[in-house]
Write an enzyme that holds these catalytic residues in place. Structure first.
Site, PDB file in Angstrom:
ATOM      1  N   ASN A  59       0.843  -1.202   0.000  1.00  0.00           N
ATOM      2  CA  ASN A  59       0.000   0.000   0.000  1.00  0.00           C
ATOM      3  C   ASN A  59       0.875   1.248   0.000  1.00  0.00           C
ATOM      4  OD1 ASN A  59       0.672  -0.683   2.702  1.00  0.00           O
ATOM      5  ND2 ASN A  59      -1.052   0.477   3.519  1.00  0.00           N
ATOM      6  N   ILE A  60       0.400   2.257  -0.714  1.00  0.00           N
ATOM      7  CA  ILE A  60       1.149   3.505  -0.872  1.00  0.00           C
ATOM      8  C   ILE A  60       0.185   4.653  -0.577  1.00  0.00           C
ATOM      9  CG2 ILE A  60       2.519   4.925  -2.460  1.00  0.00           C
ATOM     10  CD1 ILE A  60       2.904   2.282  -4.145  1.00  0.00           C
ATOM     11  N   GLU A  61       0.382   5.299   0.564  1.00  0.00           N
ATOM     12  CA  GLU A  61      -0.568   6.346   0.983  1.00  0.00           C
ATOM     13  C   GLU A  61      -0.110   7.727   0.511  1.00  0.00           C
ATOM     14  OE1 GLU A  61      -1.129   5.728   5.206  1.00  0.00           O
ATOM     15  OE2 GLU A  61      -2.308   3.912   4.813  1.00  0.00           O
ATOM     16  N   CYS A  70      -4.025   0.608  -2.593  1.00  0.00           N
ATOM     17  CA  CYS A  70      -3.896  -0.618  -1.803  1.00  0.00           C
ATOM     18  C   CYS A  70      -2.815  -1.532  -2.394  1.00  0.00           C
ATOM     19  CB  CYS A  70      -5.212  -1.387  -1.793  1.00  0.00           C
ATOM     20  SG  CYS A  70      -6.514  -0.590  -0.862  1.00  0.00           S
ATOM     21  N   GLU A  72      -3.000  -4.693  -3.094  1.00  0.00           N
ATOM     22  CA  GLU A  72      -3.520  -5.587  -4.136  1.00  0.00           C
ATOM     23  C   GLU A  72      -3.520  -4.894  -5.491  1.00  0.00           C
ATOM     24  OE1 GLU A  72      -4.712  -4.824  -1.192  1.00  0.00           O
ATOM     25  OE2 GLU A  72      -6.280  -6.198  -0.532  1.00  0.00           O
ATOM     26  N   CYS A 107     -10.396  -4.621   0.095  1.00  0.00           N
ATOM     27  CA  CYS A 107     -11.456  -3.607   0.109  1.00  0.00           C
ATOM     28  C   CYS A 107     -12.341  -3.772  -1.133  1.00  0.00           C
ATOM     29  CB  CYS A 107     -10.861  -2.201   0.179  1.00  0.00           C
ATOM     30  SG  CYS A 107     -10.263  -1.578  -1.407  1.00  0.00           S
ATOM     31  N   CYS A 110     -10.664  -2.936  -4.529  1.00  0.00           N
ATOM     32  CA  CYS A 110      -9.749  -3.991  -5.003  1.00  0.00           C
ATOM     33  C   CYS A 110     -10.532  -5.202  -5.496  1.00  0.00           C
ATOM     34  CB  CYS A 110      -8.783  -4.393  -3.895  1.00  0.00           C
ATOM     35  SG  CYS A 110      -7.540  -3.128  -3.574  1.00  0.00           S
TER      36      CYS A 110
HETATM   37  N1  THU Z   1      -5.253  -1.466   2.490  1.00  0.00           N
HETATM   38  C1  THU Z   1      -4.673  -2.298   1.560  1.00  0.00           C
HETATM   39  O1  THU Z   1      -3.596  -2.023   1.044  1.00  0.00           O
HETATM   40  N2  THU Z   1      -5.324  -3.442   1.256  1.00  0.00           N
HETATM   41  C2  THU Z   1      -6.480  -3.867   1.843  1.00  0.00           C
HETATM   42  O2  THU Z   1      -6.959  -4.937   1.531  1.00  0.00           O
HETATM   43  C3  THU Z   1      -7.137  -3.045   2.845  1.00  0.00           C
HETATM   44  C4  THU Z   1      -6.529  -1.712   3.107  1.00  0.00           C
HETATM   45  C5  THU Z   1      -4.530  -0.251   2.875  1.00  0.00           C
HETATM   46  C6  THU Z   1      -5.117   1.044   2.438  1.00  0.00           C
HETATM   47  C7  THU Z   1      -4.538   1.992   3.451  1.00  0.00           C
HETATM   48  O3  THU Z   1      -3.232   2.378   3.033  1.00  0.00           O
HETATM   49  C8  THU Z   1      -4.393   1.154   4.718  1.00  0.00           C
HETATM   50  O4  THU Z   1      -4.462  -0.182   4.292  1.00  0.00           O
HETATM   51  C9  THU Z   1      -5.461   1.421   5.746  1.00  0.00           C
HETATM   52  O5  THU Z   1      -6.716   1.351   5.193  1.00  0.00           O
END
Ligand code: THU
Length: 148
Positions: A59-61, A70, A72, A107, A110
């Site tokens: 994941n890259i925020e 996310c 995935e 989520c 995804c």
């Molecule tokens: N996130 C994912 O990368 N994959 C998931 O299946 C659920 C959520 C990430 C998004 C965000 O960066 C962090 O988790 C919190 O929601």
């Protein structure tokens, strides 16, 4: 937890226990690359293509939150952008500072992206902490998914 060999409705091309362990290790390792300064929730993914190649993601925020991606989708978009669109399985490992202590189901966004490229027997492997994992199919997690 369902055993891989007991999964119903799936094709011949299921990953075996050894491959599942490799995907789990890879997804857990990917958490180290996670950029999650806002949520502190680090997610890694390992996507198995039909040709055996494994694509990774984390994941890259973003400070503006909305542009965050996310793990995935990072893995799926990496694969598609390199010409691979046929997938067998994805492994997802997510957790906070304490590590992976429970499953991290994908989520809704995804799941819709998986729906675009994957059949309903696409295997979703959720790391559950320690050596544990849970197996689902896309059909189970995305019933009546929308496609054109
Ligand atoms: N996130 C994912 O990368 N994959 C998931 O299946 C659920 C959520 C990430 C998004 C965000 O960066 C962090 O988790 C919190 O929601």
């Amino acid at each position: 937890m369902e055993k891989c060999s007991e999964m119903k409705g799936t094709g011949k091309n299921l990953p075996n226990e050894e491959k599942i362990r490799e995907l789990l290790k890879t997804a857990l390792r990917q958490r180290e690359f996670s950029y999650a300064p806002y949520s502190g929730f680090r997610v890694g993914a390992a996507l198995l293509a039909e040709d055996g190649q494994i694509y990774t993601g984390c994941n890259i925020e973003n400070a503006a939150y909305g542009p965050s991606n996310c793990a995935e989708r990072t893995a799926i978009f990496k694969a598609v952008s390199e010409g691979t669109k046929d997938f067998r399985a994805i492994c997802i490992a997510g957790g906070g500072k304490e590590g992976v202590t429970g499953i991290c189901p994908p989520c809704g966004v995804c799941r819709q992206v998986m729906q675009e490229f994957c059949r309903e027997d696409f295997l979703i492997i959720l790391a559950a902490g320690g050596e544990e994992y849970e197996l689902y199919t896309l059909g189970e997690l995305m019933p009546m998914g929308f496609s054109l």
